[in-house]
Design a protein around this motif. Structure first.
Motif, PDB file in Angstrom:
ATOM      1  N   UNK A 145       0.856  -1.184   0.000  1.00  0.00           N
ATOM      2  CA  UNK A 145       0.000   0.000   0.000  1.00  0.00           C
ATOM      3  C   UNK A 145       0.891   1.232   0.000  1.00  0.00           C
ATOM      4  N   UNK A 146       0.556   2.216  -0.853  1.00  0.00           N
ATOM      5  CA  UNK A 146      -0.497   2.171  -1.866  1.00  0.00           C
ATOM      6  C   UNK A 146      -0.016   1.445  -3.114  1.00  0.00           C
ATOM      7  N   UNK A 147      -0.932   1.031  -3.985  1.00  0.00           N
ATOM      8  CA  UNK A 147      -0.497   0.496  -5.280  1.00  0.00           C
ATOM      9  C   UNK A 147       0.305   1.564  -6.030  1.00  0.00           C
ATOM     10  N   UNK A 148       1.331   1.138  -6.722  1.00  0.00           N
ATOM     11  CA  UNK A 148       2.263   2.105  -7.301  1.00  0.00           C
ATOM     12  C   UNK A 148       1.603   3.028  -8.318  1.00  0.00           C
ATOM     13  N   UNK A 149       0.585   2.574  -9.018  1.00  0.00           N
ATOM     14  CA  UNK A 149      -0.004   3.444 -10.044  1.00  0.00           C
ATOM     15  C   UNK A 149      -0.791   4.592  -9.433  1.00  0.00           C
ATOM     16  N   UNK A 150      -0.946   4.603  -8.090  1.00  0.00           N
ATOM     17  CA  UNK A 150      -1.619   5.714  -7.417  1.00  0.00           C
ATOM     18  C   UNK A 150      -0.644   6.784  -6.936  1.00  0.00           C
ATOM     19  N   UNK A 151       0.649   6.581  -7.070  1.00  0.00           N
ATOM     20  CA  UNK A 151       1.616   7.545  -6.563  1.00  0.00           C
ATOM     21  C   UNK A 151       1.471   8.893  -7.281  1.00  0.00           C
ATOM     22  N   UNK A 152       1.517   9.970  -6.513  1.00  0.00           N
ATOM     23  CA  UNK A 152       1.313  11.306  -7.082  1.00  0.00           C
ATOM     24  C   UNK A 152       2.464  11.724  -7.988  1.00  0.00           C
ATOM     25  N   UNK A 153       3.637  11.177  -7.784  1.00  0.00           N
ATOM     26  CA  UNK A 153       4.774  11.608  -8.594  1.00  0.00           C
ATOM     27  C   UNK A 153       4.736  11.038 -10.008  1.00  0.00           C
ATOM     28  N   UNK A 154       3.772  10.169 -10.306  1.00  0.00           N
ATOM     29  CA  UNK A 154       3.654   9.573 -11.626  1.00  0.00           C
ATOM     30  C   UNK A 154       2.486  10.185 -12.390  1.00  0.00           C
ATOM     31  N   UNK A 155       2.543  10.038 -13.684  1.00  0.00           N
ATOM     32  CA  UNK A 155       1.418  10.483 -14.509  1.00  0.00           C
ATOM     33  C   UNK A 155       0.199   9.620 -14.209  1.00  0.00           C
ATOM     34  N   UNK A 156      -0.997  10.165 -14.353  1.00  0.00           N
ATOM     35  CA  UNK A 156      -2.202   9.370 -14.115  1.00  0.00           C
ATOM     36  C   UNK A 156      -2.174   8.082 -14.933  1.00  0.00           C
ATOM     37  N   UNK A 157      -2.572   6.984 -14.306  1.00  0.00           N
ATOM     38  CA  UNK A 157      -2.515   5.673 -14.948  1.00  0.00           C
ATOM     39  C   UNK A 157      -3.915   5.114 -15.114  1.00  0.00           C
ATOM     40  N   UNK A 158      -4.036   4.132 -15.994  1.00  0.00           N
ATOM     41  CA  UNK A 158      -5.315   3.461 -16.187  1.00  0.00           C
ATOM     42  C   UNK A 158      -5.699   2.686 -14.922  1.00  0.00           C
ATOM     43  N   UNK A 159      -7.005   2.498 -14.681  1.00  0.00           N
ATOM     44  CA  UNK A 159      -7.437   1.701 -13.527  1.00  0.00           C
ATOM     45  C   UNK A 159      -6.930   0.253 -13.638  1.00  0.00           C
ATOM     46  N   UNK A 160      -6.665  -0.343 -12.494  1.00  0.00           N
ATOM     47  CA  UNK A 160      -6.273  -1.753 -12.411  1.00  0.00           C
ATOM     48  C   UNK A 160      -7.233  -2.411 -11.415  1.00  0.00           C
ATOM     49  N   UNK A 161      -8.338  -2.973 -11.895  1.00  0.00           N
ATOM     50  CA  UNK A 161      -9.420  -3.413 -10.995  1.00  0.00           C
ATOM     51  C   UNK A 161      -8.988  -4.418  -9.933  1.00  0.00           C
ATOM     52  N   UNK A 162      -8.230  -5.432 -10.326  1.00  0.00           N
ATOM     53  CA  UNK A 162      -7.846  -6.456  -9.344  1.00  0.00           C
ATOM     54  C   UNK A 162      -6.867  -5.894  -8.321  1.00  0.00           C
ATOM     55  N   UNK A 163      -5.946  -5.078  -8.771  1.00  0.00           N
ATOM     56  CA  UNK A 163      -5.004  -4.452  -7.842  1.00  0.00           C
ATOM     57  C   UNK A 163      -5.742  -3.587  -6.836  1.00  0.00           C
ATOM     58  N   UNK A 164      -6.710  -2.829  -7.311  1.00  0.00           N
ATOM     59  CA  UNK A 164      -7.448  -1.947  -6.414  1.00  0.00           C
ATOM     60  C   UNK A 164      -8.345  -2.739  -5.460  1.00  0.00           C
ATOM     61  N   UNK A 165      -8.839  -3.887  -5.907  1.00  0.00           N
ATOM     62  CA  UNK A 165      -9.629  -4.742  -5.012  1.00  0.00           C
ATOM     63  C   UNK A 165      -8.748  -5.265  -3.872  1.00  0.00           C
ATOM     64  N   UNK A 166      -7.536  -5.690  -4.194  1.00  0.00           N
ATOM     65  CA  UNK A 166      -6.636  -6.166  -3.147  1.00  0.00           C
ATOM     66  C   UNK A 166      -6.290  -5.046  -2.172  1.00  0.00           C
ATOM     67  N   UNK A 167      -6.056  -3.865  -2.692  1.00  0.00           N
ATOM     68  CA  UNK A 167      -5.700  -2.747  -1.823  1.00  0.00           C
ATOM     69  C   UNK A 167      -6.826  -2.438  -0.847  1.00  0.00           C
ATOM     70  N   UNK A 168      -8.054  -2.673  -1.255  1.00  0.00           N
ATOM     71  CA  UNK A 168      -9.200  -2.345  -0.412  1.00  0.00           C
ATOM     72  C   UNK A 168      -9.548  -3.454   0.578  1.00  0.00           C
ATOM     73  N   UNK A 169      -9.055  -4.664   0.368  1.00  0.00           N
ATOM     74  CA  UNK A 169      -9.527  -5.795   1.176  1.00  0.00           C
ATOM     75  C   UNK A 169      -8.423  -6.627   1.830  1.00  0.00           C
ATOM     76  N   UNK A 170      -7.249  -6.705   1.219  1.00  0.00           N
ATOM     77  CA  UNK A 170      -6.249  -7.680   1.641  1.00  0.00           C
ATOM     78  C   UNK A 170      -5.616  -7.304   2.985  1.00  0.00           C
ATOM     79  N   UNK A 171      -5.321  -8.323   3.792  1.00  0.00           N
ATOM     80  CA  UNK A 171      -4.645  -8.144   5.066  1.00  0.00           C
ATOM     81  C   UNK A 171      -3.433  -9.070   5.104  1.00  0.00           C
ATOM     82  N   UNK A 172      -2.269  -8.513   5.459  1.00  0.00           N
ATOM     83  CA  UNK A 172      -1.076  -9.325   5.675  1.00  0.00           C
ATOM     84  C   UNK A 172      -1.043  -9.701   7.149  1.00  0.00           C
ATOM     85  N   UNK A 173      -0.967 -10.999   7.426  1.00  0.00           N
ATOM     86  CA  UNK A 173      -1.130 -11.526   8.775  1.00  0.00           C
ATOM     87  C   UNK A 173       0.192 -12.077   9.305  1.00  0.00           C
ATOM     88  N   UNK A 174       0.300 -12.302  10.604  1.00  0.00           N
ATOM     89  CA  UNK A 174       1.581 -12.755  11.171  1.00  0.00           C
ATOM     90  C   UNK A 174       2.013 -14.112  10.639  1.00  0.00           C
TER      91      UNK A 174
END
Length: 610
Positions: free
Chosen positions: A553-582
Motif C-alpha cells: 500500500x499504496x499500489x504504485x499506479x496511485x503515486x502522485x509523482x507519476x502520470x495518471x494511470x489506467x485503472x487496475x481493478x484487481x489491484x485496487x480490489x486487493x488494496x481495499x480488502x487484503x490483510x497481511x497476517x503474522x
C-alpha cells in the motif's frame, strides 16, 4: 477389599513417587514399604538423585523387587520414555533393559513408560521438562537440537500418578494388562513452545533434556480405565502478552558466527569481495539453482543493477511491472531510465497477469523489459510471461525479493528469467541484516552486472562505465551464510505454520492466495481477504492481539509523482480488502491456536451478519 501396593521408589524425591504416595488413599490403594505384604508392586525410577547415575538405582533394585516380600502380585514398572530411544530400536539404558527383561520374565508385569513428568503436587510448572527449560531460560539463550522441534509430552505428575494407580487397580481387579503402555498426553508440545511460553530464546546446541527422539503415546491412552488427562501446557502459564507480530527476524547467532565476524575484522577486509562474499555466492548459486550468483548490498540495489544490465533500449524505452509490489521495483526501473507501465494482477494468484501484459505490449511497442514479481512467495506464470518476452524481444527480470526457498517447477531461479533478484533483508526468509543476490544463466550478463555493482570499474580504467556501489560487506555475507545452513529448518517451520493457518483461514471463510500445482511457496508472507469488511476484521483481530498490515500500500499506479494511470481493478480490489497476517519461523503452538481462534471469530461475525 482394597489392594495393597508395595512401592519401590528410586530417587525418593521423584515427582511421581511423591504424587503416587499422596494420591494412593483416594484410589483405595494402601502404599506400603518394600518389606510388607502386597497385592501389587510398583517400581518408579525418575530423575531424582542416584549415586550410580540415572537408571542404575532401578537396575540394582529390580532383583529385590522380583524376590522380596510375600506373594507374587502384578508388577508395574514405571520408567521415563526417553530412555527407550527411537521407536524400533533396542534400548541401552540399564533401567530400560532391566524393565524389559523383567516384563519378559514375568507374564503379569507391565512396563509403563512415563512422558516428561512435570508439576509437583499443588505447584504446577515446577518439575520435569518444564523446570529444566525454566532453569535453562534463567541462564540465557536455551541450547536445543533441531531448532527446538523435538516433541515432548509434558504431563503433570498428578496425572501420571493417577494413571499408575489406575493401572495397579486394573492389574489387581481385572484381566492382565498389556506388557507395555505409554503414559502421557497424546498431543506433543515442541521444546520451542515451552521456551517461548517461559520467555526464552533458542540457540543451536544440546541439552540432556532436549534429545530429539521420543515415542509418542497412543491416542486415547488408558481410556478403557476411565483416565483422561485434563491438564495441558496452559498450566505452565499464559503466552507472553505481546501482540502476535507480523514479522520476526531470526538470525540464530552463535559462537561460530561471532568467530567469523572477528576473523573478517582481524583480516582487515570487510568489503570488496572478500572470502565470505565469495563463499556466499557459491552457496547461493547452488541453493537458488543458477550457475551465477552475485551478492549485492540490498535487493533494491540488485534490481537496479539487473535492470540497467538488461535494458535493451539504452534507457529510452518502457518497462512493464505490476503496481502490486514494493516501491523498490519501480525505483529500479526508473533508475535504469525506463518509463513504468503498470500491469494488473491475476485475481487468484495475485501475481502479474500475462493476459494484461499481452495487451500492454500491443499498446507499448517500446517495452524493453518485463519485471514480474514473486508475490508473498508465489511465482507468476513464468511460462506465459517468458513466451511474451521472447516474442516481443524484451528481457525478463524477476523481482524475486520474496522467493528464497520458493520453487516453480522445482527451481528457485526459473529458466525463463534473464535474471532474478532476491532480497536478504531482515524481513525475509533468509536475512543478512541487509543484502540481496542476483542470479542468472548467462556468464556475459553476470560479468556486466559485476562491473555495475562495483562503481562501474572495469579491468581497463579508461573503459569505466556508470555504475553504483552495490557490494555486500563481509559481515552481512557471514550472517547470510550462517542462515543458509539453517534455511531448511526455517522453511519447514514456516511451512508448518503456513499450512495450519491457511487451513484455519479457509475454514473461517477467508480468501487465501492460490498456489499453482507446479509451485512450492516458502511461507514468506501470509495474506488473506476476510469474509467481512476489513475494518470489522481488524477490530476482532485487535481484540485477540493479532497484528496485521497492508502489504502492499499504496499500489504504485496511485503515486502522485507519476502520470495518471489506467485503472487496475484487481489491484485496487486487493488494496481495499487484503490483510497481511503474522507468519514467521518461531510461531508457537499457542500462537497458532490463538490465530485460529481469532480468524474463526471473524468467520462467525460473517455468519451473524444479515
Amino acid at each position: 477389599m482394597s489392594p495393597t501396593l508395595r512401592l519401590f521408589v528410586s530417587g525418593a524425591d521423584g515427582l511421581v513417587g511423591r504424587a503416587v504416595l499422596a494420591a494412593a488413599p483416594a484410589h483405595g490403594v494402601a502404599a506400603v514399604g518394600p518389606g510388607d505384604a502386597s497385592d501389587a508392586r510398583l517400581l518408579l525410577d525418575l530423575v531424582g538423585p542416584c549415586p550410580d547415575g540415572p537408571g542404575r538405582c532401578a537396575a540394582h533394585a529390580l532383583p529385590t523387587l522380583l524376590t522380596q516380600g510375600a506373594g507374587p502380585g502384578p508388577v508395574v514398572l514405571a520408567a521415563p520414555a526417553h530412555r527407550l530411544g527411537p521407536a524400533g530400536t533396542v534400548p541401552t539404558d540399564p533401567l530400560a533393559c532391566a524393565a524389559l527383561g523383567a516384563s519378559a520374565a514375568l507374564p503379569d508385569a507391565t512396563v509403563a513408560w512415563l512422558h516428561d513428568p512435570w508439576g509437583d503436587g499443588a505447584a504446577p510448572g515446577e518439575g520435569g521438562i518444564v523446570q529444566a527449560v525454566r532453569d535453562a531460560v534463567d541462564q540465557g539463550p536455551v541450547p536445543t537440537p533441531d531448532h527446538g522441534y523435538a516433541p515432548r509430552h509434558p504431563t503433570h505428575a498428578t496425572d501420571l500418578a493417577d494413571a499408575l494407580l489406575r493401572l495397579v487397580r486394573a492389574a489387581v481387579d481385572g484381566p492382565p494388562l498389556p506388557s507395555a503402555i505409554h503414559v502421557g498426553h497424546p498431543t506433543p508440545v515442541l521444546v520451542r513452545d515451552l521456551v517461548d511460553r517461559l520467555g526464552g530464546t533458542l540457540v543451536d546446541g544440546d541439552a540432556p533434556w532436549a534429545v530429539p527422539c521420543r515415542q509418542a503415546p497412543e491416542p486415547g491412552l488408558l481410556a478403557d480405565l476411565g483416565w483422561s488427562p485434563d491438564r495441558t501446557i496452559a498450566e505452565i502459564g499464559p503466552p507472553r502478552a505481546a501482540d502476535l507480530r507480523i514479522i520476526r527476524p531470526i538470525y540464530e547467532p552463535d559462537d561460530a558466527l561471532l568467530a567469523r565476524f572477528r576473523t573478517s575484522l582481524d583480516r582487515g577486509m570487510a568489503s570488496n569481495g572478500g572470502p565470505e562474499v565469495r563463499a556466499l555466492e557459491d552457496a547461493l548459486a547452488l541453493a537458488l539453482h543458477a550457475p551465477h550468483a552475485l551478492a549485492v548490498s540490498s535487493g533494491a540495489a540488485g534490481l537496479e543493477v539487473a535492470a540497467r544490465a538488461l535494458d535493451r533500449s539504452g534507457g529510452t524505452g518502457a518497462a512493464i511491472l505490476p503496481a502490486w509490489t514494493y516501491v523498490a521495483t519501480l525505483n529500479a526501473v526508473q533508475a535504469a531510465g525506463l518509463r513504468p507501465v503498470f500491469a494488473d494482477v491475476d485475481p487468484a494468484t495475485w501475481t502479474m497477469d500475462p493476459r494484461h501484459v499481452a495487451q500492454l505490449l500491443e499498446r507499448h511497442p517500446d517495452v524493453s523489459l518485463i519485471v514480474p514479481v514473486v508475490t508473498y512467495g508465489v511465482h507468476p506464470d513464468m511460462e506465459a510471461l517468458g513466451r511474451l518476452a521472447r516474442a516481443h524481444g524484451a528481457a525478463l527480470l524477476v523481482d524475486a525479493a520474496h522467493a528464497v526457498g520458493a520453487t516453480i517447477d522445482g527451481r528457485c531461479t526459473p529458466p525463463q528469467a534473464d535474471a532474478s533478484v532476491f532480497s536478504l533483508h531482515a524481513t525475509k526468509v533468509l536475512p543478512a541484516t541487509e543484502g540481496g543476490a542476483i542470479t542468472c544463466h548467462d556468464p556475459a550478463l553476470a560479468a556486466r552486472m559485476d562491473v555495475l555493482r562495483t562503481h562501474g570499474n572495469t579491468p581497463e580504467p579508461l573503459d569505466h562505465v556508470h555504475g553504483l556501489n552495490a557490494k555486500l560487506d563481509e559481515l552481512a555475507a557471514a550472517t547470510a551464510r550462517h542462515g543458509l545452513a539453517r534455511l531448511p529448518a526455517q522453511l519447514a517451520a514456516r511451512a508448518h505454520a503456513w499450512d495450519r493457518m491457511r487451513a484455519d483461514l479457509v475454514a473461517a471463510g477467508w480468501t487465501v492466495q492460490h498456489v499453482p500445482s507446479n509451485q512450492v511457496p516458502n511461507g514468506q508472507n501470509l495474506c488473506a481477504i476476510p469474509p467481512v469488511s476489513r475494518d470489522r476484521a481488524v477490530a476482532v483481530l485487535s481484540a485477540h492481539k493479532i497484528g496485521w498490515r497492508r502489504y502492499f500500500h499504496p499500489p504504485l499506479h496511485h503515486l502522485r509523482r507519476l502520470s495518471p494511470a489506467d485503472p487496475l481493478p484487481e489491484t485496487e480490489r486487493l488494496d481495499a480488502t487484503l490483510m497481511c497476517l503474522p507468519l514467521h519461523a518461531r510461531m508457537t503452538a499457542g500462537d497458532l491456536t490463538g490465530f485460529g481462534q481469532a480468524v474463526a471469530a471473524v468467520g462467525r461475525l460473517a455468519q451473524e451478519t444479515p
